[in-house]
Enzyme design. Sequence first.
Site, PDB file in Angstrom:
ATOM      1  N   CYS A  61       0.762  -1.263  -0.088  1.00  0.00           N
ATOM      2  CA  CYS A  61      -0.095   0.065  -0.083  1.00  0.00           C
ATOM      3  C   CYS A  61       0.905   1.351  -0.124  1.00  0.00           C
ATOM      4  CB  CYS A  61      -0.856  -0.053   1.162  1.00  0.00           C
ATOM      5  SG  CYS A  61      -2.447   1.335   0.877  1.00  0.00           S
ATOM      6  N   HIS A  80      -3.716  -4.883   0.249  1.00  0.00           N
ATOM      7  CA  HIS A  80      -3.346  -5.207   1.768  1.00  0.00           C
ATOM      8  C   HIS A  80      -3.609  -6.807   1.879  1.00  0.00           C
ATOM      9  CE1 HIS A  80      -2.519  -1.835   3.917  1.00  0.00           C
ATOM     10  NE2 HIS A  80      -3.501  -1.094   3.161  1.00  0.00           N
ATOM     11  N   GLU A  94      -1.701  -8.633   3.877  1.00  0.00           N
ATOM     12  CA  GLU A  94      -1.594  -9.191   5.373  1.00  0.00           C
ATOM     13  C   GLU A  94      -2.829  -8.919   6.242  1.00  0.00           C
ATOM     14  OE1 GLU A  94      -0.750  -4.591   5.557  1.00  0.00           O
ATOM     15  OE2 GLU A  94      -1.388  -6.121   3.936  1.00  0.00           O
TER      16      GLU A  94
END
Length: 225
Positions: A87, A164, A166
């Site tokens: 990001c 994202h 994660e």
Amino acid sequence: MKPARAVAIIHSDTDVAGSLPDLFAELGIPLEVTPVSAGLPDPEGLELAVVMGSPESAYDHRLPWLAPELAWLQAVQARGVPTLGICFGSQLLARSLGGQVYRNSAPEIGWTPLETPDGWAHKGPWLNFHFDAFTPPPGATLLGKTELAAQAYRMGRSMGVQFHPEIDARMFDTWTAYWRETEEGRKFLASAGDLPERMRMEIEAREPDNRANCRELLRDFLNHI
């Protein structure tokens, strides 16, 4: 040779790295999570870097830590250190390699599948939450995109992803805490309705599949370094 250790740079002392510490451990690489306020590691001793997200803009040089981090990242790239940008991190990585970052025409929020012009295997869907976008660095391979923005690129031993991979519920809770505690965040909440609650529920529901997708994304990244 597989790196013996990795360092993830977070941009607030209260940030977390989502599923990354567990997934890196599964892949045999300890991940140290370090806030930018604690100082950036010496590029000469760095084996693998992860640059995490931030609600800030990667072109806002009013931020006292931004110019030093950009210079550090340029030094990291000059040494050929494998780097994963996520990001905000993908945007700053793009800048360090000669790309551009700009305010996008519209925010991109939600789970989005990717178009993969180079045949990249990791189509998602992935969670996007961003207002800015990047142009891939000159010479980079564009791996994924949506109608609104470039989403992933690879250049040498480094890779940037706008989304994202994660994300987990604990990480999302740090986002909502930031929104409640900052003026800009409260403005967002005032117009967001039940979006944060719906997003958290969806993150929880998608967490097993997203974690598996993130594991494969990390394997792909490691296989290319």
